[in-house]
Motif scaffolding. Structure first.
Motif, PDB file in Angstrom:
ATOM      1  N   PRO A   1      46.044 -48.181 -38.622  1.00  0.00           N
ATOM      2  CA  PRO A   1      44.956 -47.897 -37.526  1.00  0.00           C
ATOM      3  C   PRO A   1      45.827 -46.593 -36.805  1.00  0.00           C
ATOM      4  N   SER A   2      44.621 -46.112 -36.445  1.00  0.00           N
ATOM      5  CA  SER A   2      45.130 -44.614 -35.269  1.00  0.00           C
ATOM      6  C   SER A   2      45.269 -45.473 -34.093  1.00  0.00           C
ATOM      7  N   LYS A   3      46.459 -44.768 -33.317  1.00  0.00           N
ATOM      8  CA  LYS A   3      46.602 -45.098 -31.909  1.00  0.00           C
ATOM      9  C   LYS A   3      45.492 -44.931 -31.035  1.00  0.00           C
ATOM     10  N   ALA A   4      45.266 -45.617 -30.228  1.00  0.00           N
ATOM     11  CA  ALA A   4      44.266 -45.618 -29.222  1.00  0.00           C
ATOM     12  C   ALA A   4      44.472 -44.445 -28.245  1.00  0.00           C
ATOM     13  N   SER A   5      43.511 -43.713 -27.937  1.00  0.00           N
ATOM     14  CA  SER A   5      43.725 -42.582 -27.146  1.00  0.00           C
ATOM     15  C   SER A   5      43.412 -43.022 -25.581  1.00  0.00           C
ATOM     16  N   GLU A   6      43.987 -42.154 -24.618  1.00  0.00           N
ATOM     17  CA  GLU A   6      43.786 -42.500 -23.290  1.00  0.00           C
ATOM     18  C   GLU A   6      42.322 -42.966 -22.882  1.00  0.00           C
ATOM     19  N   LEU A   7      42.175 -44.080 -22.058  1.00  0.00           N
ATOM     20  CA  LEU A   7      41.068 -44.597 -21.927  1.00  0.00           C
ATOM     21  C   LEU A   7      40.074 -43.672 -21.086  1.00  0.00           C
ATOM     22  N   ASN A   8      38.995 -43.411 -21.706  1.00  0.00           N
ATOM     23  CA  ASN A   8      37.879 -42.475 -20.916  1.00  0.00           C
ATOM     24  C   ASN A   8      36.584 -43.193 -21.456  1.00  0.00           C
ATOM     25  N   LEU A   9      35.899 -44.029 -20.308  1.00  0.00           N
ATOM     26  CA  LEU A   9      34.771 -44.663 -20.697  1.00  0.00           C
ATOM     27  C   LEU A   9      33.625 -43.782 -20.818  1.00  0.00           C
ATOM     28  N   ASP A  10      33.720 -42.632 -20.218  1.00  0.00           N
ATOM     29  CA  ASP A  10      32.632 -41.462 -20.048  1.00  0.00           C
ATOM     30  C   ASP A  10      32.491 -41.349 -21.437  1.00  0.00           C
ATOM     31  N   GLU A  11      33.500 -41.108 -22.424  1.00  0.00           N
ATOM     32  CA  GLU A  11      33.394 -41.030 -23.850  1.00  0.00           C
ATOM     33  C   GLU A  11      32.874 -42.105 -24.909  1.00  0.00           C
ATOM     34  N   LEU A  12      32.574 -43.123 -24.321  1.00  0.00           N
ATOM     35  CA  LEU A  12      32.092 -44.251 -24.916  1.00  0.00           C
ATOM     36  C   LEU A  12      30.662 -44.533 -24.666  1.00  0.00           C
ATOM     37  N   PRO A  13      29.820 -45.073 -25.666  1.00  0.00           N
ATOM     38  CA  PRO A  13      28.358 -45.313 -25.641  1.00  0.00           C
ATOM     39  C   PRO A  13      28.067 -46.298 -24.683  1.00  0.00           C
ATOM     40  N   LEU A  14      26.931 -46.109 -23.907  1.00  0.00           N
ATOM     41  CA  LEU A  14      26.227 -47.100 -22.897  1.00  0.00           C
ATOM     42  C   LEU A  14      26.334 -48.475 -23.534  1.00  0.00           C
ATOM     43  N   LEU A  15      26.632 -49.392 -22.555  1.00  0.00           N
ATOM     44  CA  LEU A  15      26.529 -50.832 -23.243  1.00  0.00           C
ATOM     45  C   LEU A  15      25.382 -51.463 -23.267  1.00  0.00           C
ATOM     46  N   ASN A  16      24.997 -52.131 -24.199  1.00  0.00           N
ATOM     47  CA  ASN A  16      23.724 -53.012 -24.237  1.00  0.00           C
ATOM     48  C   ASN A  16      23.964 -54.570 -24.223  1.00  0.00           C
ATOM     49  N   ASN A  17      23.841 -55.062 -22.918  1.00  0.00           N
ATOM     50  CA  ASN A  17      24.086 -56.164 -22.540  1.00  0.00           C
ATOM     51  C   ASN A  17      23.278 -57.291 -23.025  1.00  0.00           C
TER      52      ASN A  17
END
Length: 462
Positions: A85-101
């Motif tokens: 598995p590739s190492k997780a990069s620094e967390l940047n929530l802006d780069e992740l998709p919007l959540l669907n609750n």
């Protein structure tokens, strides 16, 4: 002329020597940790690509058109095809998709390995015997022998991991977030209680909540059928969950049509408890009623057979879910019945939550159960299920599962792997993240469609 030929031969020989030396030099630069790729053309062979093949003294090529046949061959040297598995990069929530609750996924924290747990847990799942001795004798027995021989037809990118490993939990949360999943439904047993193949896991809940919160995910509880589950100890356990975890920012609450935000509890195998018992807990007049109390919530029953609809009504449940990822296995898991189930739920003010899955194969632990295998068809099976779910205009959709590896319903990343006696299934020709990508695609589609019909049906929109 002879001199010219000799000179040409010398030049040609020197050129060949130069090319050979260059190739040897490049070969020496190859990292020591590099792994061998799949044999050329392997993906073109359906028999190898579509099935898990177990080679050992109990394997019978003449008998087996089965997708998977287990042997308990131990201590064999293995040749692996695996990916790190590739190492997780620094967390940047802006780069992740919007959540669907409104999209939930069933999550299991019952895995263990020697590094974190002192032994393997669940990866060494036993091969379950058929209840008919005449059938059972035709299949292998024993336990799986990790790390190369695990109780699954697929192999995780993270290997035979421990659910106690904080880095594993974080990777899981990041994968869910990348798939635009908003809520994980955590398989839960009461403190000091566990399934027959595992260890107690309630002490993992705080870490899971913390890691989920880091990615703005929410956690709800999938209550398993622990021994002697009834109205009285369910009351105590619901109270325990809400008192201990209810104030955590990652604790999930669903906003109802009346504006109340209530905890949600999926109740697995709810049908094994009589409706009269559930009514004691889930109706206002019940002797152990949680209604209109600080421990009130939305309780979602598992519907297996059609007749369970009326038991669920009598019990006082707030909704139904279908769980199983095998289309046609039960009345509830059959896509063709979802429209009528939605109508029934609308009529009686119940929440309908269809459960979709990417496929199903449990022959690593139930080798006699090939009739319930559902081929993934490179993601098509999953998309058909998601499309069928969306057509019912549901309030919520659940995914079976994030990581139920024994039954081959996982959307977690899996990688190609072969050992001396097993070739594991994988997601090729696609990447290990195929099912996360498909989930994200359909989550975004569901979110848009739900917004259009939520107002018409007075569904909560936040």
């Amino acid at each position: 002329m002879a001199k010219f030929r000799r000179r040409t031969c010398i030049i040609l020989a020197l050129f060949i020597l130069f090319i050979f030396s260059l190739m040897m030099g490049l070969k020496m630069l190859r990292p020591n940790t590099a792994t061998f790729g799949a044999p050329f053309g392997l993906d073109l062979l359906p028999e190898l690509h579509q099935r898990t093949i177990h080679l050992g003294k109990n394997f019978d090529f003449q008998k087996s058109d089965r997708i998977n046949s287990e042997t308990n061959t131990k201590n064999l040297k293995s040749v692996e095809i695996t990916m790190k598995p590739s190492k997780a990069s620094e967390l940047n929530l802006d780069e992740l998709p919007l959540l669907n609750n409104y999209l939930h996924v069933f999550y299991y924290s019952w895995y263990g390995n020697p590094q974190f747990d002192g032994k393997y847990i669940h990866w060494n799942h036993p091969v379950l015997e058929h209840w008919d001795p005449r059938i059972a004798k035709n299949y292998p027995q024993g336990r799986h022998n990790p790390p190369d021989d695990i109780g699954s037809s697929f192999y995780p990118e993270l290997g035979s991991y421990s659910s106690r490993d904080p880095s594993v939990i974080e990777t899981h949360m990041r994968q869910m977030r990348s798939a635009s999943i908003g809520v994980l439904a955590l398989s839960w047993y009461p403190p000091d209680v566990n399934d027959e193949n595992g260890e107690p896991t309630d002490n993992l809940v705080p870490t899971i909540l913390d890691k989920a919160h880091k990615y703005n995910l929410k956690v709800t509880f999938h209550i398993e059928p622990y021994s002697n589950r009834d109205d009285q100890n369910m009351y105590k356990n619901v109270k325990y969950i809400i008192d201990k975890y209810g104030n955590h920012p990652a604790f999930y609450r669903y906003k109802t049509k009346t504006g109340n935000a209530l905890p949600m509890f999926y109740v697995y195998d709810s049908y094994i408890t009589k409706p009269e018992k559930w009514a004691n807990l889930l109706t206002t007049s019940g002797s152990w009623s949680i209604r209109n109390s600080p421990y009130d919530g939305l309780f979602i029953a598992l519907l297996v057979e059609e007749k369970h609809k009326y038991d669920i009504l009598q019990s006082g449940f707030d909704g139904i879910y279908t769980y199983f990822a095998t289309n046609g296995f039960t009345y509830g898991s059959s896509h063709q019945n979802w429209a009528s189930l939605k109508l029934f739920c609308d009529k009686y003010n119940l929440i309908f939550i269809p459960s979709v899955g990417p496929g199903y194969i449990d022959t690593s632990i139930r080798p006699w159960n090939t009739q319930n295998t559902r081929n993934r068809i490179n993601g098509k099976y999953y998309e058909i299920a998601l499309s069928a779910a969306l057509q019912t205009r549901p309030s919520l959709i659940s995914i079976t599962s994030f990581n139920e590896w024994h039954e081959g319903t996982q959307i977690e990343k899996a990688v190609p792997k072969r050992t001396s006696n097993t070739v594991y299934l994988d997601y090729r020709p696609h990447k290990p993240g195929l099912y996360l990508e498909l989930t994200r695609k359909w989550s975004e589609k569901y979110s848009k469609e739900r917004a259009t019909y939520a107002l018409d049906h007075q569904l909560p929109v936040s």
